[in-house]
Design an enzyme around this catalytic site. Structure first.
Site, short mmCIF file in Angstrom:
data_model
loop_
_atom_site.label_atom_id
_atom_site.label_comp_id
_atom_site.label_asym_id
_atom_site.label_seq_id
_atom_site.Cartn_x
_atom_site.Cartn_y
_atom_site.Cartn_z
N VAL A 1 0.85 -1.19 0.00
CA VAL A 1 0.00 0.00 0.00
C VAL A 1 0.89 1.24 0.00
O VAL A 1 1.80 1.36 0.83
CB VAL A 1 -0.93 0.02 1.23
CG1 VAL A 1 -1.80 1.28 1.22
CG2 VAL A 1 -1.81 -1.22 1.25
N ASP B 1 3.36 -3.71 11.39
CA ASP B 1 2.01 -3.20 11.15
C ASP B 1 1.22 -3.15 12.44
O ASP B 1 0.46 -2.19 12.69
CB ASP B 1 1.30 -4.04 10.09
CG ASP B 1 1.25 -5.53 10.43
OD1 ASP B 1 2.02 -6.00 11.31
OD2 ASP B 1 0.42 -6.24 9.83
#
Length: 255
Positions: free
Chosen positions: A13, A109
């Site tokens: 992303v 993350d």
């Protein structure tokens, strides 16, 4: 303009952040077999198609849970951009006072989700991330990561079901109108979608009991909006780009 990159198991992303918002979010499917030039061409196309100048990128910040893709993405960054990337790793996480057993083991993350949530709300939180894996990250009212629970993500479960059964196809991840399916697709949608709602509700309830606090429940990840109608009673907010927010917050903290 700041470029934030989240290298995940399903997608890489790329988020362009400006003044606390993301005018552009781009995704390229994660593939360790692709060479850097393939990612570079696609990323150049994103900038060109959206009329964004590459030289406007002032900083680059990266979180990755796919080590085999790190060098590829770094090659792309060195080819396209002037700034040197800031990369979150175990050493940086160790500086964050999360008080976790092994800062080199937790996914960057998850650490980004935790710090992004606490930075945003300044209170105890449970972050439910609907990604390749379904994760529940618990953060105390003092900003400490209490722990994480991990289950297979919804898409992961659906692919496992369809690939291991001869007559069950891959299906669209949609909420069926009825719990009792009248055909194969409805039956799978009901079992997977409604089943995961039950899983999420149970995990939140039991996690709250262990925390002995009243946490804010935050949903994030690419599939969070799909579940919104079924989880309104337990989810306080959906923050789709929480991981990217957390990456920038960690950079600001340690820089």
């Amino acid at each position: 303009m700041n470029l934030v990159i989240d290298i995940g198991n399903s997608d890489v992303v790329f988020g362009l952040e400006e003044k606390g918002t993301y005018p552009f979010i781009w995704r390229i499917q994660s593939d360790v077999n692709k060479i850097a030039a393939e990612y570079e061409i696609k990323l150049r196309q994103f900038f060109l198609e959206n009329d964004v100048r590459i030289d406007l990128v002032e900083t680059i910040s990266i979180s990755s849970v796919v080590p085999d893709l790190n060098e590829t993405v770094l090659q792309v960054c060195s080819k396209l951009f002037a700034p040197k990337p800031f990369i979150i790793n175990g050493e940086i996480i160790a500086k964050m006072d999360f008080e976790i057993d092994n800062p080199y083991e937790i996914g960057t993350d998850l650490a980004s989700n935790a710090y992004g949530a606490f930075t945003k709300y300044s209170q105890a939180c449970i972050v439910v991330d609907f990604g390749t894996a379904l994760t529940f990250t618990s953060i105390s009212g003092k900003g400490k990561i209490l722990g994480v629970a991990i289950a297979p993500g919804v898409k992961t479960a659906m692919k496992a079901l369809s690939s291991n059964t001869a007559k069950l196809p891959e299906i669209p991840l949609e909420i069926p109108k009825k719990l009792i399916g009248r055909n194969t697709i409805e039956a799978m949608q009901s079992g997977i979608m409604q089943g995961y709602v039950g899983l999420v509700k149970y995990m939140i309830e039991k996690t709250e009991e262990e925390m002995n606090e009243t946490p804010k429940i935050i949903a994030t990840g690419g599939l969070s909006f799909i579940f919104k109608p079924l989880l309104l009673e337990v989810i306080d907010e959906i923050v789709p780009h929480l991981t990217l927010d957390g990456v920038l917050a960690i950079r600001s903290k340690v820089s």
